[in-house]
Design an enzyme around this catalytic site. Structure first.
Site, PDB file in Angstrom:
ATOM      1  N   GLY A 108       0.821  -1.196   0.000  1.00 49.61           N
ATOM      2  CA  GLY A 108       0.000   0.000   0.000  1.00 49.61           C
ATOM      3  C   GLY A 108       0.859   1.250   0.000  1.00 49.61           C
ATOM      4  O   GLY A 108       1.951   1.280  -0.565  1.00 49.61           O
ATOM      5  N   LEU A 109       0.350   2.301   0.666  1.00 51.23           N
ATOM      6  CA  LEU A 109       1.045   3.585   0.754  1.00 51.23           C
ATOM      7  C   LEU A 109       1.339   4.159  -0.623  1.00 51.23           C
ATOM      8  O   LEU A 109       2.409   4.724  -0.871  1.00 51.23           O
ATOM      9  CB  LEU A 109       2.338   3.451   1.565  1.00 51.23           C
ATOM     10  CG  LEU A 109       2.181   2.986   3.026  1.00 51.23           C
ATOM     11  CD1 LEU A 109       3.544   2.833   3.681  1.00 51.23           C
ATOM     12  CD2 LEU A 109       1.311   3.943   3.819  1.00 51.23           C
ATOM     13  N   CYS A 110       0.380   4.005  -1.539  1.00 50.56           N
ATOM     14  CA  CYS A 110       0.562   4.570  -2.885  1.00 50.56           C
ATOM     15  C   CYS A 110      -0.720   5.288  -3.325  1.00 50.56           C
ATOM     16  O   CYS A 110      -1.153   5.179  -4.466  1.00 50.56           O
ATOM     17  CB  CYS A 110       0.956   3.482  -3.877  1.00 50.56           C
ATOM     18  SG  CYS A 110      -0.046   1.995  -3.841  1.00 50.56           S
ATOM     19  N   GLY A 111      -1.320   6.001  -2.390  1.00 53.93           N
ATOM     20  CA  GLY A 111      -2.492   6.809  -2.717  1.00 53.93           C
ATOM     21  C   GLY A 111      -3.672   5.962  -3.175  1.00 53.93           C
ATOM     22  O   GLY A 111      -3.973   4.914  -2.613  1.00 53.93           O
TER      23      GLY A 111
END
Length: 305
Positions: A89-92
């Protein structure tokens, strides 16, 4: 009381500063990986273009269009969806965009009375669809940031096997198309059956065109049967590379936004902490002044007595 509030604010500021260091580091890492991912995308395109040119020449040399991968089936009763997401994750909104696109596509086919097969590429997609009680027929993960041709070959083998066994009548590919560093777009494209017109269009847009003529040995039909699976693999590899580049761009943007938000939060918390400190100092001064006035008053009363 004010001193306790100030201490709590200082602890929170330190926590946000630690988070900011992490998001800043992730932003820089993603930015460094974008260049390599973009280079891989550009390096893969000539291979796909050249395969398209050879297939087009085979067709012009008399190769038939009876190969199973070129067969258009009517009616279509089962549609396969290959959905490419990220492993992390952590990709908008990168993963969410793919998941929503796939959900809309599945709902569309179900509304038309068709069944579906779902092939999830990327850990986030597989977990999401299982959590939402979708039937995941195959899942591949562990390579979303750095896919290899062998990864594409394994996925393509799964897809072509299901198509040729007639478990699937049509395959749709859902991924993020990398146009440039500033533009990436979620797309859904028909992956199988291959459209000869699409192949010819790919050749026309590639450098060189289809002006050359060739003599083939063995027959064009035999060569076409060998090349079409390679073409499927190459197209899928290209989609994986574009998705990987798009993922890094999305992560770099998300981490930059997180770093900017952390800076703004630190600024606001410092302002609040300074205000609390000023209030604490003011309260202490007022207490001292009040105490001094009380002592003066007591001394005056004692003197009068």
């Amino acid at each position: 009381m004010a001193g306790g509030v100030e201490r709590a604010l200082r602890r929170r500021i330190k926590s946000v500063q630690s988070t900011k260091k992490i998001t800043r580091a992730m932003e820089l890492i993603a930015a460094s990986r974008i260049v390599r991912a973009q280079q891989r995308v550009l390096a893969a395109r000539p291979y796909i273009d050249q395969l398209s040119a050879v297939i087009a020449n085979l067709a012009s040399a008399g190769a038939g269009l009876s190969h199973p991968l070129l067969e258009t089936r009517e009616p279509v009763s089962t549609v396969g969806f290959v959905v490419i997401t990220a492993d992390r994750g952590l990709c908008g909104g990168y993963n969410a965009n793919m998941q929503r696109s796939a959900e809309r596509a599945i709902a569309r086919e179900q509304a038309a009375g068709r069944d579906y097969r779902l092939i999830a590429v990327g850990r986030k997609g597989g977990n999401f669809f299982r959590y939402r009680n979708y039937r995941v027929d195959a899942a591949f993960a562990g390579f979303s940031e750095t896919p290899t041709y062998e990864d594409a070959r394994a996925i393509a083998a799964e897809i072509m096997g299901r198509y040729e066994s007639r478990d699937i009548d049509q395959v749709q590919l859902i991924y993020t198309h990398f146009l440039s560093l500033g533009t990436q777009r979620a797309v859904e494209r028909t992956f199988i059956p291959l459209d000869p017109a699409t192949i010819l269009e790919t050749v026309k847009t590639a450098e060189g065109g289809t002006g050359d003529s060739y003599e083939f040995e063995p027959s064009p039909e035999e060569i076409l049967a060998e090349l079409l699976p390679r073409y499927i693999e190459a197209r899928l590899f290209g989609a994986l590379l574009e998705a990987a580049a798009s993922e890094q761009v999305a992560r770099q943007r998300a981490m930059k936004a997180a770093t900017d938000n952390a800076n703004e939060l630190i600024k606001n918390l410092n302002r609040i902490a300074n205000r609390a400190r000023q209030e604490s100092i003011t309260t202490e001064i007022m207490e001292i002044v009040g105490g001094a006035e009380g002592m003066s008053q007591a001394a005056a009363n004692a003197h009068e007595e």
